[in-house]
Scaffold this active site. Structure first.
Site, short mmCIF file in Angstrom:
data_model
loop_
_atom_site.label_atom_id
_atom_site.label_comp_id
_atom_site.label_asym_id
_atom_site.label_seq_id
_atom_site.Cartn_x
_atom_site.Cartn_y
_atom_site.Cartn_z
CD GLU A 192 -0.97 7.50 -8.70
OE1 GLU A 192 -0.75 6.40 -9.22
OE2 GLU A 192 -0.23 8.00 -7.82
CB SER A 233 1.74 13.41 -6.66
OG SER A 233 2.18 13.98 -7.85
CD GLU A 234 2.10 7.11 -5.79
OE1 GLU A 234 3.07 7.89 -5.99
OE2 GLU A 234 1.64 6.36 -6.67
CG PHE A 266 -0.05 -1.83 -7.91
CD1 PHE A 266 -0.10 -3.20 -8.13
CD2 PHE A 266 -0.37 -0.98 -8.97
CE1 PHE A 266 -0.45 -3.72 -9.37
CE2 PHE A 266 -0.73 -1.49 -10.21
CZ PHE A 266 -0.78 -2.85 -10.43
CG ASP A 297 3.58 -3.65 -4.41
OD1 ASP A 297 4.27 -4.66 -4.26
OD2 ASP A 297 2.37 -3.70 -4.77
CG HIS A 333 3.57 -3.54 -9.78
ND1 HIS A 333 4.91 -3.35 -10.03
CD2 HIS A 333 2.96 -2.37 -10.11
CE1 HIS A 333 5.10 -2.12 -10.50
NE2 HIS A 333 3.93 -1.51 -10.55
#
Lengths: 357, 324
Positions: free
Chosen positions: B29, B59-60, B83, B85, B129
């Site tokens: 991203e 869209s991980e 991140f 997280d 984060h």
């Protein structure tokens, strides 16, 4: 506010009204498919049917441990795509992947041996029924947690695009997968990157033990979602190998030509339950009966007779397939149980499992 | 020899590998046109073009799925998860798919993917984060895990991670991005699984990772003023783990400390402590001590976050007290 349960089907799905199959579209007989191809479709469906019937028998004999998910009744989908695809195309399946593995050309013996957990199994006994993979045949894996493999199929398609080949990736999945986020992420990326990928939903009307329409916002869980991603919503009779082969050939050609992904929903029905543990009692009896009458294999048998193929030719195919399944069973039963030397191999690409010095 | 920031070193390390291997691609991203939200990929789009440096939607799962599918069909990939997280939203692909596919298929597939991700606290970003999640990865068989602390190691470990045929999770520490150090000219390639002895000492061994390395070094300066010679080991690679570097240091010093940014339970230091207790017990002159963030979600307020993460002061005081 009433708490009465007005509709018994709301809590006991077996009491719902049956979801009946569409009638056979007899005009599919006239599709431009050669008799040679049709005989291959017939043989492949016979292989898938007889192999899984044998797998079921071996479960009952307790030779197969764990679980397994059969696709008896759904053979026309795997056969249609199996014949339409090129040997160097990529297939990705779910835990219900026996048929797609065999349709990719993987020999029956190692597949059966893997179900039995033997050393001569396709995965050396380390993956089992739910993870069948044969990279040599482009069968890039069976993924037992649904959804991810649609995204992974995108990656194989991206790789084909980058390498400048015209290979296509095909991702097979069930109706239940259409409600998981990865399905939506995968469709979106495939469209914006114009990937050579074909998404094939095998809608057998039940996500595990629950009717798919009870848990989906739209009647056709895959096809109705296609337009949201700029894709045509393609519905096909998943119990008619000719119809599937025809639609598959078009989608594969489109992807190969660089015209991007397709989403196909093949409507079908599994004859048995979700998995070994499930007798499938949540389905209305008249529904099961109607779908058994729409069994793809006797229908295809009749069609071939109508097209002038002699009964004897079909009987010969059936017998030869029975012999192959018998051989595969012997191969599997004669395999050794894997020894401890296999436990610590192949975690890493160096073949080992060391995590420390 | 040039001075580079840790941030610049990320792009420098990626560029070194993309020049070497024309097949290597990256996706994530905001990584292409924007050069990354942390500006760690600046210049890569210009040099390597949009075919090899691709922006993705948020869209991980699609990002890591694409990485895995490309990798298993012959294209090595660097994927960015903005991140660390956010690994939680694509964890299936990391923990169940990438990590296990080679074993489950009897060795049929390789997954040459590097998952780069911004890790760690100190930026006042709050509990979603700021986490140090290297332990999530360390506990999964089939994943390799590295976390560099210096610009030179960013370049060298990036090269090692890219050249490794297995999935590697590469943690870039947000609070180190602005730090600068000399980076040697020419190609730099480190080895996965090698810790680095960053300060020699004879009285105690302190194992630290990423942001905790400079803090341990600062504490060691103060301990030296009190006559305590602390040996500092930058663990660098959690998997594979250089246990020999730790055990040989403890054999010399007789005391072992870990400094971990993660919350207390199941931190990497617990595994190291267990190894030292099992295999270095007779060399120990005192209990093994772990210095960690308390077992709480990380708060956002500057004052509270500073109380949570291990500081040079806390390291100094803990060692001072337990060495008495």
């Amino acid at each position: 506010m009433s708490t009465e349960r007005a509709d018994p089907g709301a809590y006991d799905y077996s009491q719902r009204s049956a979801r009946l199959p569409a009638a056979v579209n007899q005009s599919n007989r006239d599709l431009p498919i050669s008799i040679e191809s049709r005989l291959e479709l017939y043989e492949l469906q016979q292989v898938l049917r007889q192999f899984e019937q044998r797998a079921y028998d071996l479960f009952m004999q307790n030779l197969v441990k764990g679980t397994s998910h059969l696709s008896l009744g759904m053979e026309a989908v795997a056969a249609g795509f199996g014949l339409a695809k090129r040997p160097d195309d990529y297939s990705f399946a779910t835990y219900r992947g026996h048929a797609h593995t065999i349709a990719a050309g993987v020999p029956l013996g190692p597949v059966m041996a893997e179900l039995l957990g033997r050393e001569n199994g396709l995965l050396k006994g380390k993956g089992g029924s739910m993870h069948l993979t044969s990279v040599d045949h482009g069968m890039m894996g069976s993924y037992a947690i649904i959804g991810a493999h649609l995204c992974i199929a995108n990656g194989a398609a991206w790789s084909a695009q980058l390498r400048g080949t015209d290979q296509v990736a095909i991702a097979f999945f069930g109706d239940g997968t259409t409600n998981i986020g990865a399905f939506h992420e995968a469709l979106n990326l495939a469209v914006i990157w114009k990937l050579p990928v074909v998404f094939v939903c095998e809608n057998n009307l039940y996500m595990e033990y629950t009717p798919i329409d009870v848990v989906s916002a739209v009647p056709n869980p895959a096809a109705d979602r296609g337009p949201a991603y700029g894709l045509e919503g393609i519905l096909v009779d998943g119990n008619d190998a000719d119809a599937v082969f025809h639609v598959a050939s078009r989608a594969l050609a489109k992807a190969r030509a660089g015209d991007g992904p397709s989403l196909i929903e093949a409507v079908t029905y599994r004859h048995g339950g979700h998995s070994r543990a499930d007798p499938g009692k949540y389905r209305p009896a008249d529904e099961v009966e109607a779908w058994l009458d729409r069994d793809p294999i006797p229908m295809y048998h009749r069609r071939l007779l109508e097209l002038g193929v002699p009964e004897g030719d079909l009987a010969t195919i059936q017998q030869s397939v029975a012999g192959r399944v018998e051989e595969a069973t012997e191969y599997a039963k004669n395999g050794l149980h894997p020894g401890p030397e296999h436990l610590f191999t192949d975690v890493w690409a160096d073949g080992g499992s060391a995590w420390r010095n | 020899m040039a001075e580079l920031s840790y941030r610049e070193a990320v792009a420098h390390g990626i560029a070194q590998e993309m020049r070497r291997d024309p097949q290597l691609v990256m996706l994530g991203e905001d990584i292409a046109s924007a050069g990354g939200v942390f500006k760690t990929t600046v210049g890569l789009l210009d040099e390597f073009g949009p075919g090899r440096v691709r922006d993705t939607p948020i869209s991980e799962q699609a990002i890591l799925g694409a990485a895995m599918g490309a990798a298993m069909t012959g294209i090595p990939v660097i994927a960015e998860i903005m991140f660390s997280d956010f690994l939680a939203v694509c964890w299936d692909i990391v923990a169940n798919q990438m990590a296990k596919s080679r074993y489950m298929t009897g060795g049929q597939v390789n997954i040459p993917v590097v998952i780069r991700t911004a890790n760690g606290g100190g930026s006042r970003f709050g509990a979603q984060h700021s986490q140090s999640v290297e332990n999530w990865c360390m506990m999964i068989p089939g994943l390799k895990v590295v976390a560099p602390s210096t610009p030179a190691d960013v370049v060298g470990l990036m090269a090692a991670a890219v050249r490794d045929p297995d999935p590697v999770v590469f943690f870039e520490h947000k609070s180190l991005l602005a730090t600068k150090a000399e980076v040697p000219d020419g190609e730099i390639v480190e080895q996965l699984g090698e810790a680095r002895l960053v300060r020699e000492g004879s009285d105690c061994t302190i194992a630290a990772l990423a942001l905790m390395v400079p803090r341990a070094l600062e504490a060691a300066d103060r301990l030296a003023g009190d006559g305590i010679a602390a040996e500092i080991i930058d663990v660098r690679s959690l998997v594979p783990l250089d246990t020999q570097a730790l055990l040989s240091s403890v054999a010399k010093t007789g005391r072992f400390y870990t400094v971990e940014e993660n919350p207390r339970l199941c931190g990497w230091g617990a595994e190291l402590a267990s190894i030292v207790a099992d295999e270095g017990f007779w060399n120990l002159d005192g209990p093994v001590v772990r210095i960690t963030t308390p077992h709480i979600p990380l708060p956002s307020a500057e004052a509270l976050e500073d109380m949570s993460l291990p500081t040079a002061d806390r390291i100094y005081e803990t060692v001072r007290k337990t060495m008495d």
